[in-house]
Design an enzyme around this catalytic site. Structure first.
Site, PDB file in Angstrom:
ATOM      1  N   LEU A  83      17.096 -20.895 -21.115  1.00  0.00           N
ATOM      2  CA  LEU A  83      17.420 -21.557 -22.384  1.00  0.00           C
ATOM      3  C   LEU A  83      16.409 -22.669 -22.584  1.00  0.00           C
ATOM      4  O   LEU A  83      15.986 -23.319 -21.622  1.00  0.00           O
ATOM      5  CB  LEU A  83      18.842 -22.118 -22.335  1.00  0.00           C
ATOM      6  CG  LEU A  83      19.944 -21.071 -22.129  1.00  0.00           C
ATOM      7  CD1 LEU A  83      21.310 -21.736 -22.022  1.00  0.00           C
ATOM      8  CD2 LEU A  83      19.928 -20.026 -23.247  1.00  0.00           C
ATOM      9  N   SER A 124       6.993 -25.491 -17.780  1.00  0.00           N
ATOM     10  CA  SER A 124       6.673 -26.089 -19.074  1.00  0.00           C
ATOM     11  C   SER A 124       5.956 -27.415 -18.874  1.00  0.00           C
ATOM     12  O   SER A 124       6.198 -28.131 -17.899  1.00  0.00           O
ATOM     13  CB  SER A 124       7.990 -26.319 -19.819  1.00  0.00           C
ATOM     14  OG  SER A 124       7.781 -27.185 -20.900  1.00  0.00           O
ATOM     15  N   TYR A 148      16.354 -30.137 -20.227  1.00  0.00           N
ATOM     16  CA  TYR A 148      15.559 -28.908 -20.192  1.00  0.00           C
ATOM     17  C   TYR A 148      14.389 -29.058 -19.212  1.00  0.00           C
ATOM     18  O   TYR A 148      14.176 -28.218 -18.327  1.00  0.00           O
ATOM     19  CB  TYR A 148      15.053 -28.577 -21.605  1.00  0.00           C
ATOM     20  CG  TYR A 148      13.997 -27.514 -21.636  1.00  0.00           C
ATOM     21  CD1 TYR A 148      14.289 -26.208 -21.270  1.00  0.00           C
ATOM     22  CD2 TYR A 148      12.688 -27.813 -22.018  1.00  0.00           C
ATOM     23  CE1 TYR A 148      13.314 -25.233 -21.286  1.00  0.00           C
ATOM     24  CE2 TYR A 148      11.709 -26.844 -22.042  1.00  0.00           C
ATOM     25  CZ  TYR A 148      12.022 -25.551 -21.672  1.00  0.00           C
ATOM     26  OH  TYR A 148      11.049 -24.588 -21.683  1.00  0.00           O
ATOM     27  N   LYS A 152      13.535 -27.221 -15.441  1.00  0.00           N
ATOM     28  CA  LYS A 152      12.277 -26.546 -15.078  1.00  0.00           C
ATOM     29  C   LYS A 152      11.690 -27.146 -13.801  1.00  0.00           C
ATOM     30  O   LYS A 152      11.212 -26.431 -12.921  1.00  0.00           O
ATOM     31  CB  LYS A 152      11.265 -26.655 -16.225  1.00  0.00           C
ATOM     32  CG  LYS A 152      11.636 -25.851 -17.454  1.00  0.00           C
ATOM     33  CD  LYS A 152      11.508 -24.364 -17.173  1.00  0.00           C
ATOM     34  CE  LYS A 152      12.021 -23.523 -18.316  1.00  0.00           C
ATOM     35  NZ  LYS A 152      12.042 -22.088 -18.021  1.00  0.00           N
TER      36      LYS A 152
HETATM   37  P1  NAD Z   1      13.049 -16.975 -25.861  1.00  0.00           P
HETATM   38  O1  NAD Z   1      14.381 -17.607 -26.034  1.00  0.00           O
HETATM   39  O2  NAD Z   1      12.444 -16.280 -27.024  1.00  0.00           O
HETATM   40  O3  NAD Z   1      13.090 -15.945 -24.646  1.00  0.00           O
HETATM   41  C1  NAD Z   1      13.946 -16.106 -23.539  1.00  0.00           C
HETATM   42  C2  NAD Z   1      14.703 -14.795 -23.361  1.00  0.00           C
HETATM   43  O4  NAD Z   1      15.554 -14.918 -22.227  1.00  0.00           O
HETATM   44  C3  NAD Z   1      15.586 -14.468 -24.568  1.00  0.00           C
HETATM   45  O5  NAD Z   1      15.327 -13.125 -24.964  1.00  0.00           O
HETATM   46  C4  NAD Z   1      17.011 -14.604 -24.027  1.00  0.00           C
HETATM   47  O6  NAD Z   1      17.898 -13.690 -24.640  1.00  0.00           O
HETATM   48  C5  NAD Z   1      16.817 -14.350 -22.543  1.00  0.00           C
HETATM   49  N1  NAD Z   1      17.776 -15.010 -21.644  1.00  0.00           N
HETATM   50  C6  NAD Z   1      18.154 -16.309 -21.633  1.00  0.00           C
HETATM   51  N2  NAD Z   1      19.012 -16.524 -20.633  1.00  0.00           N
HETATM   52  C7  NAD Z   1      19.181 -15.339 -19.983  1.00  0.00           C
HETATM   53  C8  NAD Z   1      19.934 -14.930 -18.857  1.00  0.00           C
HETATM   54  N3  NAD Z   1      20.721 -15.786 -18.193  1.00  0.00           N
HETATM   55  N4  NAD Z   1      19.856 -13.643 -18.461  1.00  0.00           N
HETATM   56  C9  NAD Z   1      19.065 -12.761 -19.140  1.00  0.00           C
HETATM   57  N5  NAD Z   1      18.335 -13.096 -20.210  1.00  0.00           N
HETATM   58  C10 NAD Z   1      18.393 -14.379 -20.633  1.00  0.00           C
HETATM   59  O7  NAD Z   1      12.069 -18.098 -25.305  1.00  0.00           O
HETATM   60  P2  NAD Z   1      10.495 -18.062 -25.072  1.00  0.00           P
HETATM   61  O8  NAD Z   1       9.887 -19.032 -26.003  1.00  0.00           O
HETATM   62  O9  NAD Z   1      10.003 -16.677 -25.024  1.00  0.00           O
HETATM   63  O10 NAD Z   1      10.430 -18.717 -23.627  1.00  0.00           O
HETATM   64  C11 NAD Z   1      10.374 -17.944 -22.434  1.00  0.00           C
HETATM   65  C12 NAD Z   1      10.387 -18.874 -21.242  1.00  0.00           C
HETATM   66  O11 NAD Z   1       9.288 -19.780 -21.351  1.00  0.00           O
HETATM   67  C13 NAD Z   1      11.636 -19.749 -21.144  1.00  0.00           C
HETATM   68  O12 NAD Z   1      11.991 -19.868 -19.783  1.00  0.00           O
HETATM   69  C14 NAD Z   1      11.189 -21.071 -21.696  1.00  0.00           C
HETATM   70  O13 NAD Z   1      11.915 -22.144 -21.171  1.00  0.00           O
HETATM   71  C15 NAD Z   1       9.740 -21.115 -21.251  1.00  0.00           C
HETATM   72  N6  NAD Z   1       8.904 -21.987 -22.101  1.00  0.00           N
HETATM   73  C16 NAD Z   1       8.892 -21.803 -23.458  1.00  0.00           C
HETATM   74  C17 NAD Z   1       8.137 -22.675 -24.263  1.00  0.00           C
HETATM   75  C18 NAD Z   1       8.151 -22.538 -25.759  1.00  0.00           C
HETATM   76  O14 NAD Z   1       7.830 -23.522 -26.445  1.00  0.00           O
HETATM   77  N7  NAD Z   1       8.459 -21.386 -26.346  1.00  0.00           N
HETATM   78  C19 NAD Z   1       7.366 -23.676 -23.697  1.00  0.00           C
HETATM   79  C20 NAD Z   1       7.383 -23.815 -22.308  1.00  0.00           C
HETATM   80  C21 NAD Z   1       8.157 -22.958 -21.531  1.00  0.00           C
END
Ligand code: NAD
Ligand code: UDP
Length: 336
Positions: A83, A124, A148, A152
Site C-alpha cells: 500500500l 522508496s 509509509y 519501507k
Molecule cells: P500499485 O498500487 O499500482 O501496485 C501495487 C499492487 O499491489 C496493486 O495491484 C495492489 O492490488 C497489489 N497489492 C497490494 N497489497 C497486496 C497484498 N497484500 N497482496 C497482493 N497484492 C497486493 O502501486 P505502484 O505504484 O505500482 O507501486 C508498486 C510498489 O512500488 C509499491 O510497493 C509501492 O510502495 C512502491 N513504490 C511506489 C512509488 C510510486 O510513487 N508509485 C514510489 C516508490 C515506491
C-alpha cells in the site's frame, strides 16, 4: 524458470511484467487487486503477445504461497505488492504495517522454505526523509517522515538482517523516485482510484476534462520557481531497472541498495509546462497552500545504479508527459 511478481497488476508491476515477458521470462502475477483491475492482464497480453499466469490472492496468504511455490518453478521474486498512500497511512498505520511489513515477512519465510533466495524489493526515496544534503545518495541518513516510509525502511532492515543470517540470499532494495508516464502503446498506465493524490495523474485528468483545475501546493518554497521539485522517472525506465537488478543478482549474493531516479529535479510548474506541450491543452491551475508533510525538493544521485547495475534512465520529462497523455486520452476512465 518463472518469476513471481507480487503486485504485478499494479502500475509499476504491469510495466515490469511486459518487459519480463518481452525478455523471454515466464511470469506469475500474484495480486489481490485491492488497487488494480484484472483487465490489466489482458492489456499486458495485448502488448507482449504472451499472457502471464495470474492468481488473485494476498501475499500474506501463507498457504497460497506454499501452493504456488510447489506448483511453479520459481527462481526469483519481484515484490511490488504493498500500500502506498501517504494520506491514508497515518490514518490506518496498522493496515500499512501489516500489508507492507508482515506481507514481506511471510513472503521471505515462504521463499526460504521453498529454497528461493532471489528477491527484488520495491523501496522508496521516502526512506530518506528531510534532506540533509542533495542529491540523495544511497548513504544519505534514513529518517522517514511518515508511516509509509517507515514501513519501507523496516522491510529494508529486515531483509538486510535476513541476508546477514544466510549467505544464500540475493536481494536488491530499489529506492524509487517519482514514477510517471505509461507504456508507449497507450494500453497500460497509472489508474488511481478516486481523486488522484499525485501530480501527474491529476494533471492528466485536468487535461482530459475530468477535473476543473490543478491545485498547486505552494509557490513559496526555496526552489527554482517556488514550487515543489521531484525526480520524475519514466515507469518503463523504472521497469528496466528491475531487469537490470535481476541480472546483477545472478552474479552477486548479499544485498544491493540502489536509487532508481534520473538525478534531475523538475518543479511543478516545469512539469505543467511539459504536459501542456505534450497534450496541446492549457492546464487550468490555482496556487493553494502547502500540503502538510511535503518536502520542498528532492532528487536522486543516480550514479551508483549506473555503476553497479549498468542501468540508467533514458526518457526525459517531455517523453514522460507524452506517454501519460496518450494513456489518459485513450483511456479517460482508466481500466474501467
Ligand atoms: P500499485 O498500487 O499500482 O501496485 C501495487 C499492487 O499491489 C496493486 O495491484 C495492489 O492490488 C497489489 N497489492 C497490494 N497489497 C497486496 C497484498 N497484500 N497482496 C497482493 N497484492 C497486493 O502501486 P505502484 O505504484 O505500482 O507501486 C508498486 C510498489 O512500488 C509499491 O510497493 C509501492 O510502495 C512502491 N513504490 C511506489 C512509488 C510510486 O510513487 N508509485 C514510489 C516508490 C515506491
Ligand atoms: N503537487 C501539487 N498538486 C497536486 C499534487 C502534487 O502541487 O495536486 C505537488 C506536490 O506538492 C509535490 C509534487 O507536486 O511538490 C509531487 O507530488 P506527488 O504527490 O506527485 O509526489 P510526492 O510528493 O509523493 O513525491
Amino acid at each position: 524458470m518463472t518469476i513471481l511478481v507480487t503486485g504485478g497488476a499494479g502500475y509499476i508491476g504491469s510495466h515490469t511484467v511486459v518487459q519480463l515477458l518481452d525478455a523471454g521470462h515466464e511470469v506469475l502475477v500474484l495480486d489481490n487487486l485491492c488497487n488494480s483491475k484484472a483487465t490489466v492482464i489482458d492489456r499486458i497480453e495485448k502488448i507482449a503477445g504472451k499472457r502471464p499466469h495470474f492468481i488473485q490472492g494476498d501475499v500474506r496468504d501463507r498457504a497460497l504461497l506454499q501452493e504456488l511455490f510447489a506448483k511453479f518453478a520459481i527462481t526469483a521474486v519481484i515484490h511490488f505488492a504493498g500500500l502506498k498512500s501517504v494520506a491514508e497511512c497515518s490514518v490506518k498505520p496498522l493496515l500499512y504495517y501489516d500489508n507492507n511489513v508482515s506481507g514481506s515477512i511471510v513472503l521471505a519465510e515462504e521463499m526460504a522454505r521453498a529454497n528461493i533466495y532471489t528477491l527484488v524489493f520495491s523501496s522508496s526515496a521516502t526512506v530518506y526523509g528531510e534532506p540533509v544534503f542533495l542529491p540523495y545518495t544511497e548513504a544519505h541518513p534514513l529518517k522517514p517522515i511518515n508511516v509509509y516510509g517507515q514501513s519501507k525502511l523496516m522491510v529494508e532492515q529486515i531483509l538486510q538482517d535476513l541476508a546477514a543470517s544466510n549467505s544464500a540470499w540475493r536481494i536488491a532494495l530499489l529506492r524509487y523516485f517519482n514514477p510517471v508516464g505509461a507504456h508507449a502503446s497507450g494500453h497500460i498506465g497509472e489508474d488511481p482510484s478516486g481523486i488522484p493524490n499525485n501530480l501527474m495523474p491529476f494533471l492528466a485528468q485536468v487535461a482530459v476534462g475530468k477535473r476543473e483545475y490543478l491545485s498547486i501546493f505552494g509557490d513559496d518554497y526555496e526552489t527554482v520557481d517556488g514550487t515543489g521539485v521531484r525526480d520524475y522517472i519514466h515507469v518503463d525506465d523504472l521497469a528496466s531497472g528491475h531487469l537490470a537488478a535481476l541480472t546483477y543478482l545472478d552474479q552477486h549474493a548479499g544485498v544491493v541498495t540502489v536509487n532508481l531516479g534520473t538525478g534531475k529535479g523538475t518543479s511543478v510548474l516545469e512539469l505543467v509546462s511539459a504536459f501542456e506541450r505534450a497534450s496541446g491543452k492549457a492546464i487550468a491551475r490555482q496556487i493553494v497552500g502547502r500540503r502538510p508533510g511535503d518536502l520542498p525538493e528532492y532528487y536522486a544521485q543516480a550514479d551508483y545504479a549506473k555503476r553497479v547495475l549498468g542501468w540508467q534512465a533514458k526518457h526525459d520529462v517531455d517523453r514522460m508527459c507524452t506517454d501519460s497523455w496518450r494513456w489518459q486520452s485513450q483511456n479517460p476512465n482508466g481500466f474501467n
